[in-house]
Design an enzyme around this catalytic site. Structure first.
Site, PDB file in Angstrom:
ATOM      1  N   SER A  84      -9.868  -0.945   7.130  1.00 29.75           N
ATOM      2  CA  SER A  84      -9.271  -0.684   5.814  1.00 29.75           C
ATOM      3  C   SER A  84      -8.564  -1.863   5.155  1.00 29.75           C
ATOM      4  O   SER A  84      -8.221  -1.794   3.980  1.00 29.75           O
ATOM      5  CB  SER A  84      -8.306   0.495   5.903  1.00 29.75           C
TER       6      SER A  84
ATOM      7  N   LYS B 233       0.843  -1.201   0.000  1.00 33.09           N
ATOM      8  CA  LYS B 233       0.000   0.000   0.000  1.00 33.09           C
ATOM      9  C   LYS B 233       0.876   1.248   0.000  1.00 33.09           C
ATOM     10  O   LYS B 233       1.935   1.263   0.632  1.00 33.09           O
ATOM     11  CB  LYS B 233      -0.893  -0.045   1.249  1.00 33.09           C
TER      12      LYS B 233
ATOM     13  N   SER C 288      -9.777   1.518   3.039  1.00 36.25           N
ATOM     14  CA  SER C 288      -8.903   2.317   2.207  1.00 36.25           C
ATOM     15  C   SER C 288      -7.856   1.511   1.423  1.00 36.25           C
ATOM     16  O   SER C 288      -7.304   2.020   0.461  1.00 36.25           O
ATOM     17  CB  SER C 288      -8.168   3.335   3.075  1.00 36.25           C
TER      18      SER C 288
END
Lengths: 480, 95, 481
Positions: A173, A74, A149
């Protein structure tokens, strides 16, 4: 099956058996990225050079747990010399001079890092639509969001653009996008994985965790990234285990609680049925399942929307244009530079949360909001502790619905509600995993959340592994 | 109830410039969110100790040992503006 | 009838701790490096970095708390103080808000007006900020340059109660604090280099009124005299306002050394809403008895106790005791000498006289000169045993200072030994008697003073080496029988 459909453990087996070379594997995944990335858009940066470096170093690291395995990270985890943008204009050109501990551990384990994945700006959001750059598409249905997210990481795994990925989870997330994308996502116990180098959203809630194609890969990735780090004062010593030891098809005698208050919430019928039918399977396999009573999850959500923005308002104050990142060109003095930089650099949701957090901490409101939320946090934590005195695990849905349509939700409060099942876990600091448990009527994946006590990752992995075998759906891939 | 003045005050503290439209929008949205948050007051927390740390830990300390700093070029590599080995920022006082 | 006003002063003193590494990262704290040489991702506040607390900084804060007679917190924690400034990389300072390491102490100070107890509200740990340099003057500058070397250097902030009533008391308090920190060896306490910084809150109130008047916060006083002068100016300024029936404005003012006055930080007052909350990246501190005891053992006898002991037990005049305990090394040196020498006053005279003169001339601290405590003791004993005269001793001492040699060697090799042998002196004394008939007559006619002249002549003849007492006796024997 295509190479890019394989799991970490399958790829490891193929390498060990001499059936594939790491170079072939890397090429297969790179080709896959070339094929599908324009439709899925998982990556902010494809790090081909980094991947080649990893590959070149293969001989030195071939005993590593991830030797030659393509992994995505990420874009809120620092990578030395490689753009780490947090999907924000603010950090569009920021290249950290150091590696996050989790990234360092991937490198040491021989991973081939394929790229940095898209996300909601500074991890604030539940659909990855808050990325300042572009939307990511759900590989199961390109009109739908991948969740967030960590939407880029979940989509990349589901689309075969990497074997597995790292995400971060502050209120769901990792788990919610895993659920939307039909993959396995684990949020470890707070403190199990070092946060050093993870760009902070809400420090007391943030955790890095694996997003994988199956439960076994989750255990392997945990073996790589978990463990004490002297650079993170909140990192726990002496609790790391060999998580692959828990890969056993056995839930007999395991006590599982089903919190009535969670199942009484207003959420999708297909999701409910799918989760309850999976619970039934565990019961048939020997688990003892009982209804339990817990504090309404909406209190945890309310506490979360004070604590997370408050910490964020402080964590994101450093983006002032002085040392790195964006600096507004319209500034006669320092004060104008600050306000213009932050005006231009932050997106709508980030500003909204900074505003809430600043307000909640401001003079005269601290007790009513922040202190109150911290006290409610105690109640929620105690509530989980109480259940775990008698139960091994708690099961809930991961999210109230399957993946939403891109662009369908613009009301912040409604969007926050999608985190209702996942947020209490971060508030309590306990571990939880989302595992695929079925599909809705539109053939979109549904996730089931297994929650364990502090340091209960092993039990979670064991129950999830058993469930995965019982349901036999982990081989199903999105068609692109 | 939060009003526009509160929003302006918070924006000032957070060094965020908001235009009129944003002020209106945030006043309304933050108001809604805080209304939701107000449900916390339904819980009795009089004798409850606040939790800042979910896993109880204490005294995490390191030895007083000097580690290598970053080479200066690296420290300054991301600087939007720099001069003589220092970060350069606009002047402090307004005219 | 005019109102009488009483001054109320409280001080906030920042002390840089002299640890090797910074409080939350491993960067060196060394002063005087090139800008930004002592920086890393942590102290630059780069995204994703985390603080890890330096144990020595906590040790030092505990020591300071104990030395200031504070209660040490069993449970303490760190908080974030949020504000924007280019020298603050995270836009928050890690500090301590409601649970500081130490609270509720006091110290004794002494001024010409007497002895006072000044309360210490708290001692808390925090990180220092960077250094901002304005290009050109602050008003006309185009920009500012930031050096983060100082960012993250550990500080303790010592907050006093508003117990001081005169600028002189404030200076005495600050001096006492500095001495205590130096005795603890936890800070360089150099005001010019900024390792000791002092802000003051000053207000006036009519005598007899309990409620405090409106205060001004005074900053930028970079020396002890600046503290006293700045406060004196501020007291005068406020008194004039009040006497004219005006009102003091609550504000921050800065001391301008060149103008000799305090200046308002004109309207640049930000709202002081620091939004403190517990620092989630650090875990709490629990300071148990064992840790406290360990630190207590590190605390030497402090200046005020030493001062009192020098007066009461050693019988030194207060002035001497003050000078000797004013600097730790001076006191330590003094006491080292006393292990081998028994007359404190005689020693004190030498230390405050010749020794201090040479130290000042050479800009040395006591242990940097060639004189060791043992050699000084030996030299004093040579005087007492009449081996050398006091006058010759000065010459010997200077040679000891410069060469590091012991006094016996110097006396021997330079032939400086006092002549106390009557046979050796006989001829010289006889010669002087013969050469000074007038003086001899004076002596014999009862003018006792004239004998001093004759002794002086003998001393001159022997270049100071003759034992003056013996010469005196010999002259008397020869002239007055």
């Amino acid at each position: 099956m295509n190479i890019y459909d394989l799991t970490i453990h399958e790829l490891k087996d193929k390498i060990a058996a001499g059936e594939m070379t790491p170079a072939e594997i890397k090429k297969a995944f790179a080709d896959r990225i070339n094929d599908v990335e324009d439709r899925v858009k998982s990556y902010i940066t494809v790090t081909d050079e980094l991947a080649e470096n990893g590959l070149a170093d293969y001989e030195n690291k071939k005993d590593g747990l991830l030797a030659g395995i393509p992994i995505a990270v990420k874009d809120n985890m620092s990578t030395d010399g490689i753009k780490t943008s947090c999907a924000s204009k603010m950090l569009k050109n920021y290249k950290p001079p150091y590696d996050a501990t989790a990234v360092k551990k991937l490198n040491e384990a021989g991973a081939v890092i394929m790229g940095k994945t898209n996300m909601d700006e500074f991890a604030m959001g539940s659909s990855t639509e808050n990325s300042a750059f572009f939307n990511t598409h759900n590989p199961w249905n390109l009109d739908r969001a991948p969740g967030g997210s960590s939407g880029g990481s979940a989509a990349a795994v589901a689309a075969g653009e990497c074997a597995a990925a790292l995400g971060s989870d502050t209120g769901g997330s990792i788990r919610q996008p895993a659920s939307y994308c039909g993959v396995v996502g684990l949020k470890p116990t707070y403190g199990m994985v070092s946060r050093y180098g993870l760009v902070a959203f809400a420090s007391s809630l943030d955790q890095i965790g694996p997003i994988t194609k199956d439960v076994e890969d989750s255990a392997i990735l945990m073996n790589v990234i978990a463990g004490h780090d002297p650079k993170d004062s909140t990192s726990i010593e002496g609790k790391k285990e060999d998580y692959t030891e828990y890969l056993k098809e056995d839930v007999s005698g395991m006590k599982i609680g089903i919190p009535e208050e969670y199942f009484n919430l207003d959420f999708d019928k297909d999701v409910k049925e799918s989760v309850l039918s999976a619970v039934e399977k565990l019961k048939e396999a020997g688990a003892e399942v009982e209804t339990v009573h817990m504090t309404d999850a909406s209190y945890a959500l309310a506490a979360y929307y004070v604590i997370a923005p408050a910490e964020a308002s402080s964590n994101l104050a450093r983006y002032d244009g002085v040392r790195y990142g964006l600096r507004s060109e319209h500034a006669a003095d320092i004060s104008e530079m600050f306000t213009n930089t932050r005006h231009e650099g932050f997106g709508d949701e980030v500003k909204r949360r900074i505003m809430i957090g600043t307000y909640a901490l401001s003079s005269g409101y601290y007790d009513a909001y922040y202190l109150k939320a911290q006290k409610v946090r105690t109640l929620i934590k105690d509530d989980f502790d109480r259940i775990f005195n008698d139960f091994d695990l708690i099961i809930t849905p991961t999210a109230p619905t399957t993946a939403i349509e891109l662009g369908s939700n613009s009301d912040p409060l409604e969007m926050y509600y999608t985190d209702i099942f996942t947020v209490p876990i971060n508030i309590a600091g306990v571990p939880a995993m989302s595992v695929p448990c079925g599909f809705d009527s539109k053939e979109m994946p549904i996730g089931l959340q297994l929650i364990g006590p502090h340091f209960g990752e092993g039990k979670i992995i064991q129950a999830a592994y058993t469930l995965e075998k019982l349901l036999d759906i982990s081989n199903k891939r999105a068609e692109l | 109830m939060i009003d526009k003045k509160d929003v302006e005050y918070a924006a000032g503290l957070a060094q965020l410039k908001l235009d009129e439209e944003e002020k209106e929008k945030y006043t309304e949205q933050i108001g809604e969110i805080l209304d939701y948050v107000d449900k916390l007051s339904e819980l009795d927390t009089d004798d409850v100790v606040p939790t800042a740390y979910t896993v109880p830990m204490k005294n995490v300390l390191r030895k007083d040992e000097v580690q290598e700093s970053l080479p200066r070029e690296k420290s300054l590599a991301n600087a939007p503006d720099k001069k003589d080995g220092q970060f350069r920022a606009p002047k402090i006082m307004s005219d | 009838m005019s109102t009488k006003y009483e001054t109320v002063i409280g001080l906030e003193v920042h002390v840089q701790l002299n640890t090797d590494s910074k409080i939350f990262c491993g960067c060196s704290t060394e002063f005087g490096k090139e800008p930004n040489e002592n920086t890393c991702p942590v102290c630059l506040g780069l995204p994703g970095t985390l603080p890890v607390l330096n144990k020595k900084a906590v040790d030092y804060a505990i020591m300071a708390g104990l030395a200031l007679n504070c209660d040490i917190a069993e449970y303490s924690k760190f908080d974030r103080k949020n504000y924007f400034y280019p020298d603050l990389p995270k836009a928050y300072q890690i500090s301590q808000f409601d649970l500081p390491v130490a609270e509720d102490g006091k110290i004794e100070i002494e001024t010409d007006e007497g002895i006072f107890n000044i309360g210490v509200t708290r001692v808390h740990l925090e990180e220092d900020a960077g250094k901002l340099i304005h290009e050109g003057s602050i008003d006309k500058s185009k920009g500012s340059l930031v050096d983060y070397n100082r960012t993250g250097v550990p500080l303790i902030e010592i907050v006093s109660e508003p117990d001081m009533r005169t600028p002189a008391q404030a200076r005495a308090y600050l001096t006492e604090l500095k001495m205590i920190m130096e005795y603890l060896e936890i800070s360089d306490c150099n005001m010019e280099e900024g390792s000791l910084r002092c802000d003051a809150n000053v207000s006036l109130r009519p005598v007899g009124q309990e409620e405090f008047g409106t205060k001004a916060e005074l900053k930028n006083m970079n020396s002890f005299s600046a503290v006293e002068k700045g406060l004196e100016y501020e007291v005068k300024r406020q008194r004039e306002i009040l006497e004219e029936g005006g009102e003091v404005v609550q504000e921050t003012r800065t001391w301008d050394e060149s103008l000799n006055k305090t200046i308002s930080m004109r309207g640049k007052e930000e709202a002081h809403d620091y939004r403190y909350f517990p620092e989630p990246d650090l875990v709490p501190l629990e300071i148990d008895e064992a840790w406290k005891e360990e630190m207590r053992k590190e605390i030497p006898e402090l200046p005020r106790e030493k001062y009192k002991r020098f007066v009461s037990e050693l019988g030194l005049p207060e002035y001497d005791a003050g000078v000797l305990t004013g600097e730790k090394d001076m006191a330590v040196f003094f006491e080292e000498v006393l292990k081998d020498y028994t007359d404190p006053k005689n020693l004190s005279n030498w230390m405050m006289g010749e020794f201090l003169r040479l130290l000042n001339e050479n800009n040395h601290s006591p242990f940097e000169s060639g004189v060791t405590p043992l050699n000084l003791a030996k030299m004093l004993k040579l005087i007492d045993q009449d081996v050398i005269s006091g006058k010759i001793a000065k010459e010997v001492f200077e040679k000891m200072y410069n060469s590091g040699n012991d006094p016996e060697t110097i006396v021997e090799s330079e032939g400086l030994k006092q002549i106390s042998d009557e046979d050796e002196l006989e001829n010289i004394v006889d010669g002087i008697i013969e050469a000074n008939p007038d003086a001899v007559e004076d002596v014999q006619s009862g003018k006792d003073r004239a004998i001093g002249f004759l002794v002086g002549q003998v001393m001159k003849e022997t270049r100071g080496k003759a034992n003056p007492g013996l010469v005196n006796q010999m002259l008397r024997d020869k002239l007055m029988d």
